[in-house]
Write a protein that holds these residues in place. Structure first.
Motif, PDB file in Angstrom:
ATOM      1  N   GLY A  69       0.814  -1.209   0.000  1.00 24.28           N
ATOM      2  CA  GLY A  69       0.000   0.000   0.000  1.00 24.28           C
ATOM      3  C   GLY A  69       0.841   1.250   0.000  1.00 24.28           C
ATOM      4  N   SER A  70       0.215   2.328   0.433  1.00 25.83           N
ATOM      5  CA  SER A  70       0.874   3.631   0.479  1.00 25.83           C
ATOM      6  C   SER A  70       1.483   3.834   1.866  1.00 25.83           C
ATOM      7  CB  SER A  70      -0.130   4.745   0.168  1.00 25.83           C
ATOM      8  OG  SER A  70       0.419   6.012   0.442  1.00 25.83           O
ATOM      9  N   ARG A  71       2.784   4.042   1.902  1.00 26.15           N
ATOM     10  CA  ARG A  71       3.460   4.221   3.196  1.00 26.15           C
ATOM     11  C   ARG A  71       2.976   5.504   3.874  1.00 26.15           C
ATOM     12  NH1 ARG A  71       8.063   2.354   5.624  1.00 26.15           N
ATOM     13  NH2 ARG A  71       9.027   3.786   7.138  1.00 26.15           N
ATOM     14  N   GLY A  72       2.785   6.551   3.102  1.00 27.32           N
ATOM     15  CA  GLY A  72       2.349   7.814   3.683  1.00 27.32           C
ATOM     16  C   GLY A  72       0.952   7.718   4.273  1.00 27.32           C
ATOM     17  N   GLN A  73       0.023   7.069   3.566  1.00 29.13           N
ATOM     18  CA  GLN A  73      -1.338   6.958   4.087  1.00 29.13           C
ATOM     19  C   GLN A  73      -1.396   6.049   5.309  1.00 29.13           C
ATOM     20  OE1 GLN A  73      -4.156   5.929   1.026  1.00 29.13           O
ATOM     21  NE2 GLN A  73      -3.621   7.681  -0.272  1.00 29.13           N
ATOM     22  N   LEU A  74      -0.661   4.942   5.292  1.00 31.36           N
ATOM     23  CA  LEU A  74      -0.664   4.051   6.461  1.00 31.36           C
ATOM     24  C   LEU A  74      -0.016   4.729   7.671  1.00 31.36           C
ATOM     25  CD1 LEU A  74       0.239   0.644   4.761  1.00 31.36           C
ATOM     26  CD2 LEU A  74      -2.000   1.450   5.519  1.00 31.36           C
ATOM     27  N   SER A  75       1.006   5.527   7.429  1.00 30.00           N
ATOM     28  CA  SER A  75       1.599   6.297   8.529  1.00 30.00           C
ATOM     29  C   SER A  75       0.594   7.296   9.084  1.00 30.00           C
ATOM     30  CB  SER A  75       2.858   7.021   8.035  1.00 30.00           C
ATOM     31  OG  SER A  75       3.404   7.834   9.053  1.00 30.00           O
ATOM     32  N   ARG A  76      -0.230   7.859   8.196  1.00 32.12           N
ATOM     33  CA  ARG A  76      -1.258   8.796   8.641  1.00 32.12           C
ATOM     34  C   ARG A  76      -2.297   8.078   9.522  1.00 32.12           C
ATOM     35  NH1 ARG A  76      -3.135  13.507   6.253  1.00 32.12           N
ATOM     36  NH2 ARG A  76      -4.530  14.575   7.705  1.00 32.12           N
ATOM     37  N   VAL A  77      -2.651   6.852   9.170  1.00 37.34           N
ATOM     38  CA  VAL A  77      -3.614   6.090   9.967  1.00 37.34           C
ATOM     39  C   VAL A  77      -3.071   5.848  11.384  1.00 37.34           C
ATOM     40  CG1 VAL A  77      -4.771   3.874  10.203  1.00 37.34           C
ATOM     41  CG2 VAL A  77      -4.676   4.985   7.980  1.00 37.34           C
ATOM     42  N   ILE A  78      -1.840   5.375  11.469  1.00 36.89           N
ATOM     43  CA  ILE A  78      -1.254   5.108  12.787  1.00 36.89           C
ATOM     44  C   ILE A  78      -1.139   6.394  13.596  1.00 36.89           C
ATOM     45  CG2 ILE A  78       0.821   4.280  13.956  1.00 36.89           C
ATOM     46  CD1 ILE A  78       1.234   2.377  11.574  1.00 36.89           C
ATOM     47  N   GLY A  79      -0.755   7.476  12.939  1.00 36.53           N
ATOM     48  CA  GLY A  79      -0.671   8.761  13.639  1.00 36.53           C
ATOM     49  C   GLY A  79      -2.017   9.220  14.153  1.00 36.53           C
ATOM     50  N   ASN A  80      -3.070   9.069  13.354  1.00 37.52           N
ATOM     51  CA  ASN A  80      -4.405   9.477  13.809  1.00 37.52           C
ATOM     52  C   ASN A  80      -4.865   8.643  14.999  1.00 37.52           C
ATOM     53  OD1 ASN A  80      -4.395  11.324  11.768  1.00 37.52           O
ATOM     54  ND2 ASN A  80      -5.938  10.306  10.501  1.00 37.52           N
TER      55      ASN A  80
END
Length: 495
Positions: free
Chosen positions: A385-396
């Motif tokens: 997947g997208s590393r940036g979007q998955l990082s955003r999920v964990i951050g949220n």
């Protein structure tokens, strides 16, 4: 031709026309064949009757012939000369010779009277002895023996005959017979084809008359049935046109009481309108909520700038920066949601979730509560997947836990079936069971006052679930062992 009714009526009419024409031709051919077979039988019977009399050496003038108009007879000898014709036969065709006038024949003269001597008694006696011994004269190519009629199937032919000035079509049968004197004669007897022609003409006329009427009936019935069947479709079209004109998505098309395809179309159309109405309503609510969320930091920032313009010494620079950051984060969230709604596909890079979680936690130096990490190094926790979007999920998820936790926040990574599970837990008040789906809606806060103070706009969890869904995974909330909330992110492994 744009009308479905017209196309259906024409199509059905053409199909029926082709079927009826084919069936009519088949009926005519079968009828004609049967009638010709009957004529063949009649002609054969008549020919064999005459041949039988000739085989018994009956004199020509004593032959008993059937009705000469129904069964004209022509007899020829081996040389093809006419030796006998039925009375009043004026002309004939189809028998191999058109002669109708008997001619003398050396080999087919009139049979002598009983006991009459032809001048050579010894030879005749010898011939009689030869004929009486039952031997067959089969030396001439399969001809019948003396005093016999050929048992082979007769030859049939079509022709005409003029009997007493009346010309008609006949079916002729040719039967061979050999007289006791060894003379082979061919008997041509005819059977009239008038009945066959009349029957075929009658059936043909009935078909030519009934076919157009039947096609008109088929076209009319198809038109009416199609019109009745498409009437609900016309109602659906009119209602859809009215909905388009009024932009009132709350209206629904009429659903017929039948259980056919038209009813299924109406139900599907109403379901589509329901989904469309919900989508439009969600978009309207999204725009309204976004405007509301943007209004507060913009108003605060404007107020601070206006005060600073009049009284520079009263400028709250940290507050202005905080409002600007809040606007920047909210704008980024809205942009990401817009891309997700537009169907943006995630990337296909391979992401190791354990390393991603450790990296995300290591960058959060300003959290009020330290985050415990349970993500063993070297674990095979790869997803696509997208590393940036998955990082955003964990951050949220971590931001949400920090806002609600009382003293403990933990995150763990583990294998789960065919995927990888990331779980973020806190020891806060938790999420009521009846609110566990609502919190994933956009701009939803269970504690509006505290969320606003902490900078939350109610978009973090909605973004997290949308990203998880785009990656083929799920995001759910459960009760944590610590007493708070446990958010579980599950993502499938690469195929």
């Amino acid at each position: 031709m744009r009308s479905v009714r017209a196309r259906a009526a024409i199509g059905a009419t053409l199909v029926v026309a082709v079927a009826l024409v084919a069936a009519g031709l088949a009926v005519l051919l079968v009828l004609r064949a049967n009638l010709i077979d009957q004529a063949d039988l009649q002609a054969e019977v008549a020919a064999r009757e005459v041949a039988g009399q000739l085989a018994t050496d009956t004199p020509y003038d004593e032959l008993e012939l059937d009705d000469e108009e129904d069964h004209p007879v022509q007899v020829t000898d081996e040389e093809g000369r006419v030796v006998l014709v039925s009375k009043d036969l004026r002309a004939v065709t189809g028998t191999g010779t058109s002669g109708v006038t008997p001619v003398p024949s050396a080999s087919a003269g009139a049979s002598p009277s009983p006991g009459e001597d032809d001048g050579d008694g010894d030879d005749d006696s010898a011939d009689d002895d030869s004929a009486d011994d039952g031997s067959s004269d089969d030396d001439d190519g399969g001809r019948p023996g003396r005093g016999q009629v050929s048992s082979d199937d007769p030859d049939f032919s079509d022709g005409t005959a003029t009997v007493d000035r009346t010309t008609a079509d006949y079916r002729f049968a040719a039967v061979e017979a050999t007289t006791p004197r060894g003379v082979t004669l061919t008997v041509h007897a005819g059977a009239p084809l008038a009945a066959e022609q009349e029957a075929v003409d009658t059936v043909r006329g009935a078909m030519l008359t009934g076919l157009p009427l039947l096609l008109v009936v088929v076209a009319g019935v198809t038109w009416l049935v199609t019109r009745r069947a498409l009437r609900p479709v016309e109602g659906i079209r009119r209602e859809m046109a009215a909905i388009t004109a009024s932009e009132d998505l709350a209206r629904r098309v009429p659903e017929p009481g039948s259980r056919d395809e038209v009813a299924a179309l109406a139900r599907t159309t109403n379901e589509t309108l329901t989904v469309l109405e919900a989508s439009v309503e969600r978009q309207r609510r999204f725009v309204a909520d976004a405007s509301h969320e943007l209004r507060s930091p913009i108003a605060s920032l404007r107020t601070q700038l206006e005060v600073a313009e009049a009284h520079p010494e009263l400028l709250d620079l940290p507050g202005a920066v905080a409002d600007t950051v809040r606007l920047q984060v909210l704008a980024a969230d809205l942009l990401l949601l817009a891309r997700l709604d537009a169907g943006e596909k995630p990337g296909s890079a391979t992401v190791e979730l354990g390393a991603l979680v450790r990296e995300e936690v290591s960058q959060r130096t300003g959290d009020r509560i330290a985050v415990g990490v349970e993500a063993p190094e070297g674990g095979a926790f790869e997803v696509s997947g997208s590393r940036g979007q998955l990082s955003r999920v964990i951050g949220n998820l971590l931001d949400n836990a920090q806002r609600h936790a009382e003293g403990s926040v933990a995150v763990s990574v583990a294998a789960d079936g065919r995927g990888v599970r990331v779980e973020v837990r806190d020891d806060g008040a938790g999420v009521p069971e009846d609110e566990r789906e609502r919190i994933f809606e956009r701009f939803v806060r269970l504690d509006d006052a505290r969320s606003r103070d902490d900078g939350g706009a109610g978009l973090g969890l909605a973004i997290a679930r949308d990203v998880a869904s785009r990656h083929g995974g799920t995001l759910t909330v459960h009760a944590a062992a610590e007493g708070g909330a446990a958010f579980r992110l599950w993502l499938p492994r690469p195929a």
